[in-house]
Motif scaffolding. Structure first.
Motif, short mmCIF file in Angstrom:
data_model
loop_
_atom_site.label_atom_id
_atom_site.label_comp_id
_atom_site.label_asym_id
_atom_site.label_seq_id
_atom_site.Cartn_x
_atom_site.Cartn_y
_atom_site.Cartn_z
N ARG A 162 0.83 -1.21 0.00
CA ARG A 162 0.00 0.00 0.00
C ARG A 162 0.86 1.26 0.00
O ARG A 162 0.52 2.26 -0.62
CB ARG A 162 -0.93 0.00 1.21
CG ARG A 162 -2.07 -1.02 1.09
CD ARG A 162 -3.07 -0.88 2.23
NE ARG A 162 -2.50 -1.27 3.50
CZ ARG A 162 -2.47 -2.51 3.96
NH1 ARG A 162 -2.95 -3.50 3.25
NH2 ARG A 162 -1.95 -2.77 5.15
N ARG A 165 2.03 2.03 -3.53
CA ARG A 165 1.02 2.25 -4.55
C ARG A 165 1.10 3.68 -5.09
O ARG A 165 1.32 4.63 -4.34
CB ARG A 165 -0.36 2.00 -3.94
CG ARG A 165 -1.48 1.87 -4.94
CD ARG A 165 -2.75 1.45 -4.22
NE ARG A 165 -2.57 0.17 -3.56
CZ ARG A 165 -3.44 -0.34 -2.71
NH1 ARG A 165 -4.53 0.34 -2.38
NH2 ARG A 165 -3.23 -1.51 -2.15
N ASP A 175 -2.38 -1.38 -12.02
CA ASP A 175 -2.81 -2.63 -11.40
C ASP A 175 -4.32 -2.72 -11.63
O ASP A 175 -5.13 -2.15 -10.91
CB ASP A 175 -2.50 -2.60 -9.90
CG ASP A 175 -2.82 -3.92 -9.20
OD1 ASP A 175 -3.81 -4.55 -9.58
OD2 ASP A 175 -2.07 -4.30 -8.29
N ARG A 178 -6.86 -4.06 -8.72
CA ARG A 178 -7.18 -3.09 -7.66
C ARG A 178 -7.93 -1.89 -8.23
O ARG A 178 -8.80 -1.32 -7.57
CB ARG A 178 -5.90 -2.65 -6.96
CG ARG A 178 -5.33 -3.68 -5.99
CD ARG A 178 -4.26 -3.04 -5.13
NE ARG A 178 -3.82 -3.94 -4.07
CZ ARG A 178 -2.81 -4.79 -4.17
NH1 ARG A 178 -2.13 -4.85 -5.32
NH2 ARG A 178 -2.47 -5.58 -3.17
N THR A 179 -7.59 -1.49 -9.45
CA THR A 179 -8.27 -0.34 -10.05
C THR A 179 -9.76 -0.64 -10.25
O THR A 179 -10.63 0.19 -9.93
CB THR A 179 -7.62 0.02 -11.40
OG1 THR A 179 -6.28 0.46 -11.17
CG2 THR A 179 -8.40 1.12 -12.11
N ARG A 181 -11.61 -2.92 -8.64
CA ARG A 181 -12.28 -3.02 -7.35
C ARG A 181 -12.53 -1.65 -6.73
O ARG A 181 -13.55 -1.43 -6.09
CB ARG A 181 -11.45 -3.89 -6.39
CG ARG A 181 -11.49 -5.37 -6.72
CD ARG A 181 -10.97 -6.22 -5.57
NE ARG A 181 -9.56 -6.00 -5.33
CZ ARG A 181 -8.59 -6.65 -5.96
NH1 ARG A 181 -8.90 -7.56 -6.89
NH2 ARG A 181 -7.33 -6.42 -5.67
N ALA A 182 -11.59 -0.72 -6.91
CA ALA A 182 -11.74 0.61 -6.33
C ALA A 182 -12.79 1.45 -7.05
O ALA A 182 -13.26 2.45 -6.52
CB ALA A 182 -10.39 1.34 -6.35
#
Length: 386
Positions: A162, A165, A175, A178-179, A181-182
């Motif tokens: 983290r 990042r 990524d 993660r992108t 999901r965010a």
């Protein structure tokens, strides 16, 4: 046995031999053996008292009788009770002296407190006992590492990821997992796609992102359990490629044990429990080892009874914090909670913005993760200084 008889039996075990006159209960078999084990340690005339009744049994200084007693208590009581009775035996009958004999070490229940006792006896330990002592210490260290290592690595690795990042990655560095999901809240069903308002990625530098951790550990006698846990955590952190870990122990002198950090047993036998304390000198050494202040976490583990120069100690902490170093003070790293400590020094450090609290081993990974991410530490509600 009915409920009344069972209660009387329990009271008889609690109160001791003379209680037979008032409870009307006499013991036999296993109960009598348990009562004898209690009597040998807590009977009348033993240091500190603690049990009523005229109990004349005792352990004396005979190694064979103590060895038999150690075997008995392991037979009749659970491990947690055995460990308490062993600690009491060390205080009441000088069991620590008998621990210098290999056959005695083989009879005891190994735990963190026993390791601390063995380390305090290290310099007086005969060579014939040393290998047995290392075996006992190794057993405890391996059990602690098995309990703590997996969660520590997972928690700290997550914090490193983290902290590495980046929010404006180049296309090849995004990524996508993660992108997505965010940005799920930005899903457009009519188009069957997600509109990413925020891109998350890892730059090329993230692959080599490294944090420097310095564990600075007070090896005065009262910090024995903390020294044991710190050595285990030091080895776990040192096993992570993305962290550079340094382990420094101190009393009135400072010893850098980083070259032994991979083996906690070597570290522990390299310490010397007891003696005075010079926190200022230890912090001066740690400060000299900092090359990347904003990527460094210094963890001071000490009860803060300073024998050095107080003003210089506080100036060093202030200077480290001003340079961007994360500085945390743990009054203890153990399961026992906050020990006796110097309140004035704790308050002075807290006033500098350096959190001061006692930490259990289970909380330590979260503390390290928060320090690495430069966010608020998970300080216990009952922490004395925040």
């Amino acid at each position: 046995m009915n409920g009344v008889d069972e209660r009387l039996r329990r009271w008889r075990l609690v109160l001791g031999g003379d209680a037979a006159e008032t409870t009307g209960v006499s013991l036999g078999g296993r109960d009598a053996a348990m009562d004898a084990a209690f009597s040998a340690l807590y009977g009348k005339g033993k240091k500190g008292g603690g049990r009523s009744g005229d109990r004349s049994a005792g352990l004396g200084a005979s190694a064979p009788s103590v060895a038999r007693w150690l075997g008995d208590i392991r037979t009749y009581f659970p491990s947690s009770v055995v460990q308490v009775m062993q600690r009491d035996a060390i205080e009441r009958i000088g069991l620590s002296a008998l621990l210098l004999e290999p056959e005695m070490l083989e009879a005891v229940e190994a735990d963190v407190h026993l390791v601390g006792t063995l380390l305090s006896l290290n310099k007086a330990m005969p060579e014939t006992t040393r290998e047995t002592a290392r075996t006992v210490v190794r057993k405890v260290v391996d059990e602690l590492e098995k309990r703590l290592a997996t969660r520590t690595r997972a928690t700290v690795t997550g914090a490193l990821d983290r902290s590495a990042r980046i929010s404006r990655p180049r296309h090849r560095d995004i990524d996508w997992g993660r992108t997505i999901r965010a940005n799920l809240k930005n899903y457009l069903p009519e188009y069957g796609t997600v509109v990413p308002e925020r891109l998350i990625g890892y730059g090329h530098a993230a692959q080599s992102v490294k944090k420097d951790v310095i564990l600075c550990v007070d090896q005065s006698g009262s910090m024995a359990a903390s020294v044991v846990y710190a050595s285990v955590f030091g080895a776990v952190l040192a096993s992570m490629r993305s962290i550079s870990t340094r382990l420094v122990v101190f009393d009135t002198a400072v010893v850098d044990l980083t070259d032994q950090i991979d083996d906690p047993v070597d570290v522990l036998f390299g310490t010397q429990l007891g003696g005075g304390t010079d926190i200022n000198r230890a912090l001066a050494y740690c400060q000299s080892q900092i090359t990347r202040p904003t990527d460094t976490v210094v963890v001071l583990i000490s009860d803060l009874y300073e024998g050095g120069i107080r003003e210089e100690m506080l100036k060093r902490v202030a200077a480290m914090k001003a340079s961007g170093t994360q500085f945390v003070t743990l009054l203890a790293l153990s399961d026992e909670g906050a020990p006796a400590y110097d309140h004035a020094h704790a308050e002075a450090l807290a006033a500098l913005g350096a959190p001061v609290f006692a930490c259990t081993p289970d909380l330590f990974p979260d503390v390290m993760a928060a320090a690495i991410e430069r966010r608020a530490l998970p300080i216990p509600d009952m922490a004395p200084h925040q």
